[in-house]
Write an enzyme that holds these catalytic residues in place. Sequence first.
Site, PDB file in Angstrom:
ATOM      1  N   HIS A   8      -0.745   9.335  -5.257  1.00  0.00           N
ATOM      2  CA  HIS A   8      -0.855  10.191  -6.445  1.00  0.00           C
ATOM      3  C   HIS A   8      -1.872  11.312  -6.228  1.00  0.00           C
ATOM      4  O   HIS A   8      -2.656  11.314  -5.276  1.00  0.00           O
ATOM      5  CB  HIS A   8      -1.288   9.349  -7.650  1.00  0.00           C
ATOM      6  CG  HIS A   8      -2.625   8.719  -7.442  1.00  0.00           C
ATOM      7  ND1 HIS A   8      -3.806   9.413  -7.578  1.00  0.00           N
ATOM      8  CD2 HIS A   8      -2.974   7.471  -7.059  1.00  0.00           C
ATOM      9  CE1 HIS A   8      -4.819   8.625  -7.304  1.00  0.00           C
ATOM     10  NE2 HIS A   8      -4.337   7.429  -6.975  1.00  0.00           N
ATOM     11  N   GLU A  82      -1.784  -0.098  -8.011  1.00  0.00           N
ATOM     12  CA  GLU A  82      -2.862  -0.296  -7.055  1.00  0.00           C
ATOM     13  C   GLU A  82      -3.269  -1.764  -6.956  1.00  0.00           C
ATOM     14  O   GLU A  82      -3.068  -2.548  -7.901  1.00  0.00           O
ATOM     15  CB  GLU A  82      -4.077   0.556  -7.463  1.00  0.00           C
ATOM     16  CG  GLU A  82      -5.242   0.548  -6.491  1.00  0.00           C
ATOM     17  CD  GLU A  82      -4.885   1.013  -5.078  1.00  0.00           C
ATOM     18  OE1 GLU A  82      -4.125   0.288  -4.399  1.00  0.00           O
ATOM     19  OE2 GLU A  82      -5.376   2.072  -4.659  1.00  0.00           O
TER      20      GLU A  82
END
Length: 218
Positions: A8, A82
Amino acid sequence: MRLLLVRHGQTPTNVDYLLDTAVPGPGLTELGEAQAAALPEALTGEDIEALYVSTLLRTQLTAAPLAAARGLDVIVRDGIREITAGDLEMLPGDTEKGELYMRTAFSWAAGDHELRMPGGESGAEFLGRYDAVIAEAAKSGVGTVAMVSHGAAIRTWTAARADNVDIAFAAAHRLDNTGVVVLEGSPSDGFKALSWAGASVAPAGEGGPTGEPLDEAE
């Protein structure tokens, strides 16, 4: 299947070098927004048929320009979020406790799947959830899929599952914001990394020493 794992765009906690893994997490910085806006051109040569993001806001914001440019629906999956930092959440990534995060993750890639992040998930749990999303994409029959995910998750999964990426390589090669790891293969036959942030991947065993390039959760 051709698999594009995209980190990202930049977040405020990336700038502050903090382990930030909780859902929904922060948005993007001004630079992060610019990085996201540049993704469609950066991936212009890729015939992307499906676009996945995690449950963290930063991946969804990063993918939005690409989705708009390609007319793709965004598929949200918790499995590619994550690695949960647990008791290490919001610690600086460059401290002794913070560095335990990546050491634990790379231990998973080395095969110690029962090891648990302090206060968080085990390697088996992380790899299981990430594998499930990869398997879903493969089963759909798409030729090329992009998944906007997270730095530690991408590096750990690739080191664990790509035949030609070892822990030494993954530890020594950070993945910058909107950096892309390109792989080909399938869950049944295995994966091979073709490129890492635009550079060819060295064969396993030639990635250099692991050193201490341990970075924050991303």
